[in-house]
Design a protein around this motif. Structure first.
Motif, PDB file in Angstrom:
ATOM      1  N   ALA A 221       0.826  -1.073  -0.058  1.00  0.00           N
ATOM      2  CA  ALA A 221      -0.068  -0.101   0.100  1.00  0.00           C
ATOM      3  C   ALA A 221       0.844   1.304   0.083  1.00  0.00           C
ATOM      4  N   SER A 222       0.282   2.269  -0.543  1.00  0.00           N
ATOM      5  CA  SER A 222       1.019   3.598  -0.439  1.00  0.00           C
ATOM      6  C   SER A 222       0.944   4.305   0.817  1.00  0.00           C
ATOM      7  N   LYS A 223      -0.275   4.050   1.424  1.00  0.00           N
ATOM      8  CA  LYS A 223      -0.434   4.558   2.930  1.00  0.00           C
ATOM      9  C   LYS A 223      -1.688   3.809   3.387  1.00  0.00           C
ATOM     10  N   GLN A 224      -2.044   4.173   4.675  1.00  0.00           N
ATOM     11  CA  GLN A 224      -3.434   3.730   5.242  1.00  0.00           C
ATOM     12  C   GLN A 224      -4.528   4.182   4.440  1.00  0.00           C
ATOM     13  N   ASN A 225      -5.557   3.250   3.858  1.00  0.00           N
ATOM     14  CA  ASN A 225      -6.509   3.472   2.784  1.00  0.00           C
ATOM     15  C   ASN A 225      -5.998   4.211   1.462  1.00  0.00           C
ATOM     16  N   GLY A 226      -4.894   3.916   1.012  1.00  0.00           N
ATOM     17  CA  GLY A 226      -4.153   4.298  -0.202  1.00  0.00           C
ATOM     18  C   GLY A 226      -4.312   3.156  -1.315  1.00  0.00           C
ATOM     19  N   THR A 227      -3.218   3.587  -2.218  1.00  0.00           N
ATOM     20  CA  THR A 227      -3.404   2.642  -3.443  1.00  0.00           C
ATOM     21  C   THR A 227      -3.091   1.390  -2.902  1.00  0.00           C
ATOM     22  N   LEU A 228      -3.518   0.295  -3.566  1.00  0.00           N
ATOM     23  CA  LEU A 228      -3.182  -1.077  -3.256  1.00  0.00           C
ATOM     24  C   LEU A 228      -2.476  -1.698  -4.630  1.00  0.00           C
ATOM     25  N   TYR A 229      -1.674  -2.672  -4.351  1.00  0.00           N
ATOM     26  CA  TYR A 229      -1.105  -3.365  -5.295  1.00  0.00           C
ATOM     27  C   TYR A 229      -1.029  -5.120  -4.752  1.00  0.00           C
ATOM     28  N   THR A 230      -1.543  -5.837  -5.281  1.00  0.00           N
ATOM     29  CA  THR A 230      -1.469  -7.495  -4.967  1.00  0.00           C
ATOM     30  C   THR A 230      -0.565  -8.110  -5.848  1.00  0.00           C
ATOM     31  N   GLY A 231       0.311  -8.811  -5.310  1.00  0.00           N
ATOM     32  CA  GLY A 231       1.461  -9.477  -6.035  1.00  0.00           C
ATOM     33  C   GLY A 231       1.538 -11.043  -5.489  1.00  0.00           C
ATOM     34  N   VAL A 232       2.273 -11.909  -6.058  1.00  0.00           N
ATOM     35  CA  VAL A 232       2.775 -13.214  -5.629  1.00  0.00           C
ATOM     36  C   VAL A 232       4.175 -13.295  -5.797  1.00  0.00           C
ATOM     37  N   THR A 233       4.923 -14.025  -4.978  1.00  0.00           N
ATOM     38  CA  THR A 233       6.270 -14.093  -5.051  1.00  0.00           C
ATOM     39  C   THR A 233       6.862 -15.409  -4.486  1.00  0.00           C
ATOM     40  N   SER A 234       7.858 -15.825  -4.595  1.00  0.00           N
ATOM     41  CA  SER A 234       8.342 -17.115  -3.944  1.00  0.00           C
ATOM     42  C   SER A 234       9.302 -16.837  -2.917  1.00  0.00           C
TER      43      SER A 234
END
Length: 100
Positions: free
Chosen positions: A13-26
């Protein structure tokens, strides 16, 4: 908290209630660090998504990818609920996993 190198789905997240990004990683520690340091070109760098606010580890990459697709397919309200259930203060969880 010790985080093993194993598949994980995560939300930055960019900040609380900000822009969100969902990802996956090993390798969650490494990937979260890359986002924090702006080493990943694209969405997270452009929108300043540097705070690890939620993650979930999985036994296989296949399961992690399926979960990532499920989360990405959901609405923002569902993502906020995931974050706020486990991390109501929107703490940056990176320190927890990096020092584990």
């Amino acid at each position: 908290m010790h985080i093993e190198k194993r598949p994980a789905v995560y939300i930055m997240a960019s900040k609380q209630n900000g822009t969100l990004y969902t990802g996956v990683t090993s390798d969650l520690s490494k990937r979260a660090w890359q986002h924090r340091e702006g080493q990943v070109d694209g969405f997270t760098k452009r929108y300043g998504c540097k705070r690890l606010v939620w993650f979930e580890q999985h036994a296989t990459m296949e399961n992690a990818i399926l979960r990532e697709k499920q989360i990405k397919g959901g609405n923002r309200k569902a993502k906020l609920s995931l974050i706020e259930t486990g991390n109501p203060m929107w703490r940056d969880l990176f320190e927890d996993i990096a020092n584990g």
